[in-house]
Design a protein around this motif. Sequence first.
Motif, PDB file in Angstrom:
ATOM      1  N   GLU A  26      -8.095  -5.881  -2.859  1.00  0.00           N
ATOM      2  CA  GLU A  26      -7.742  -4.785  -2.288  1.00  0.00           C
ATOM      3  C   GLU A  26      -9.138  -4.034  -1.817  1.00  0.00           C
ATOM      4  O   GLU A  26     -10.131  -4.085  -2.577  1.00  0.00           O
ATOM      5  N   ASN A  35      -5.434  -1.157   0.381  1.00  0.00           N
ATOM      6  CA  ASN A  35      -4.514  -1.956   0.909  1.00  0.00           C
ATOM      7  C   ASN A  35      -4.881  -3.412   0.323  1.00  0.00           C
ATOM      8  O   ASN A  35      -5.752  -3.768   0.327  1.00  0.00           O
ATOM      9  N   GLN A  83      -2.398  -7.721  -0.235  1.00  0.00           N
ATOM     10  CA  GLN A  83      -1.271  -8.221  -0.470  1.00  0.00           C
ATOM     11  C   GLN A  83       0.085  -7.689   0.417  1.00  0.00           C
ATOM     12  O   GLN A  83       1.132  -7.608   0.023  1.00  0.00           O
ATOM     13  N   LYS A  96       0.594  -4.315   0.785  1.00  0.00           N
ATOM     14  CA  LYS A  96       1.220  -2.981   0.216  1.00  0.00           C
ATOM     15  C   LYS A  96       0.080  -2.230  -0.405  1.00  0.00           C
ATOM     16  O   LYS A  96      -1.277  -2.316   0.004  1.00  0.00           O
ATOM     17  N   GLN A 132      -1.989   0.565  -2.702  1.00  0.00           N
ATOM     18  CA  GLN A 132      -2.589   0.847  -4.061  1.00  0.00           C
ATOM     19  C   GLN A 132      -3.153   2.017  -4.288  1.00  0.00           C
ATOM     20  O   GLN A 132      -3.698   2.497  -3.137  1.00  0.00           O
ATOM     21  N   GLU A 161      -0.203  -0.329  -7.997  1.00  0.00           N
ATOM     22  CA  GLU A 161       0.787  -0.446  -6.457  1.00  0.00           C
ATOM     23  C   GLU A 161       1.580   0.858  -6.066  1.00  0.00           C
ATOM     24  O   GLU A 161       2.133   1.221  -7.293  1.00  0.00           O
ATOM     25  N   LYS A 176       9.505   1.050  -0.502  1.00  0.00           N
ATOM     26  CA  LYS A 176      10.253  -0.173  -0.008  1.00  0.00           C
ATOM     27  C   LYS A 176       9.653  -0.912   0.984  1.00  0.00           C
ATOM     28  O   LYS A 176       9.606  -0.516   2.078  1.00  0.00           O
ATOM     29  N   TYR A 177       8.777  -1.886   0.762  1.00  0.00           N
ATOM     30  CA  TYR A 177       7.938  -2.621   1.612  1.00  0.00           C
ATOM     31  C   TYR A 177       9.108  -3.733   2.182  1.00  0.00           C
ATOM     32  O   TYR A 177       9.328  -4.642   1.490  1.00  0.00           O
ATOM     33  N   TYR A 199       1.953  -2.834   6.587  1.00  0.00           N
ATOM     34  CA  TYR A 199       2.008  -1.303   6.189  1.00  0.00           C
ATOM     35  C   TYR A 199       0.195  -1.153   6.193  1.00  0.00           C
ATOM     36  O   TYR A 199      -0.561  -1.850   5.746  1.00  0.00           O
ATOM     37  N   ARG A 228       3.126   1.797   9.831  1.00  0.00           N
ATOM     38  CA  ARG A 228       3.652   0.470   9.795  1.00  0.00           C
ATOM     39  C   ARG A 228       3.914  -0.173  11.161  1.00  0.00           C
ATOM     40  O   ARG A 228       4.311   0.576  12.103  1.00  0.00           O
TER      41      ARG A 228
END
Length: 307
Positions: free
Chosen positions: A215, A230, A232, A234, A236, A250, A254-255, A261, A277
């Motif tokens: 990240e 950022n 994976q 997603k 954090q 995290e 709702k990814y 993203y 996104r």
Amino acid sequence: MNRHLLIFLITITFFSCKNNTVLYFNQELPSTTPKLFAPTIVNTDNVELNVVFNSDHTEMFFSRIVDSSFVIHHSELNNGKWSDIEPIKMYDDSVLFSVACDPTITKDGKAMYFLGVDPKLYNNNVTREELYTIPPDIYKSEKVNGKWELASKVDFLVSTEYFETYPVVTADGSLYFRSNRPNNKGGMQTYRAQYLGDEKFETPVIVDIKTKNKELITYVSADERYAITNGQGKFQITFNENGEWTKPKEIPLKYESNWRYYCPYMSSDEKFFIYSRRYNNPEKKGWAGVEKGEVYWVNADILFNMK
């Protein structure tokens, strides 16, 4: 409760909420369920990304892809009304294709850093796909007499021959950014460059984050109290505790698959989390295959309740 006091409190609450919606283009404020930010104003049929406000919430910026160029746009709040969305010219007229995105604004609102690509490197003689592969640098534009000036590349200690992305300026003028310059950890890292004044920075140093999933910081609060990363696919959040960053947690959104993203920001009052996104054509990689780009916002409680 005294009847007159009750009426007074209701009136104050009403006008406070009304003023708050004006600050956000008269939109209904979001709950902990994300919603599109300013449909038809910011979010259109174009690809849009990275909405950010100045510190006193009188100017809003975002990027839009126009004729294969990334162009920073803005609107200003005057007498309770937002001006029409207008592009900001960052390069001279000889530049046919350009990259200007991911703006971040200094506390006084008079300077903007952003991700840019040196127009002289390609002499307007590249395809869209080639343009997006040229190593980006960090640029700076200054606001003089109410107008944003043409941009120039930042101090060579910050902008190098390698990739520099996601600039974020803190309250004291220091810069966080990502770079893949040679380092003892390898690969892309988050760096911090202490601002010395007079447009000079100290040698950037790697920011140590307690993570195993690579990240990297893409937003940091002006007071460096917390940061958003950022990894994976997603988001954090990590908090600065006595000079050390906590292990990123995290952010519960709702990814959706096939969407990437990125570009996390916070509203200047820290009440709302704003992010972007984009949807890629599965057969094409990178920006050349982007078919849709959107900006969302959500109540920031989903971040701060995690500490």
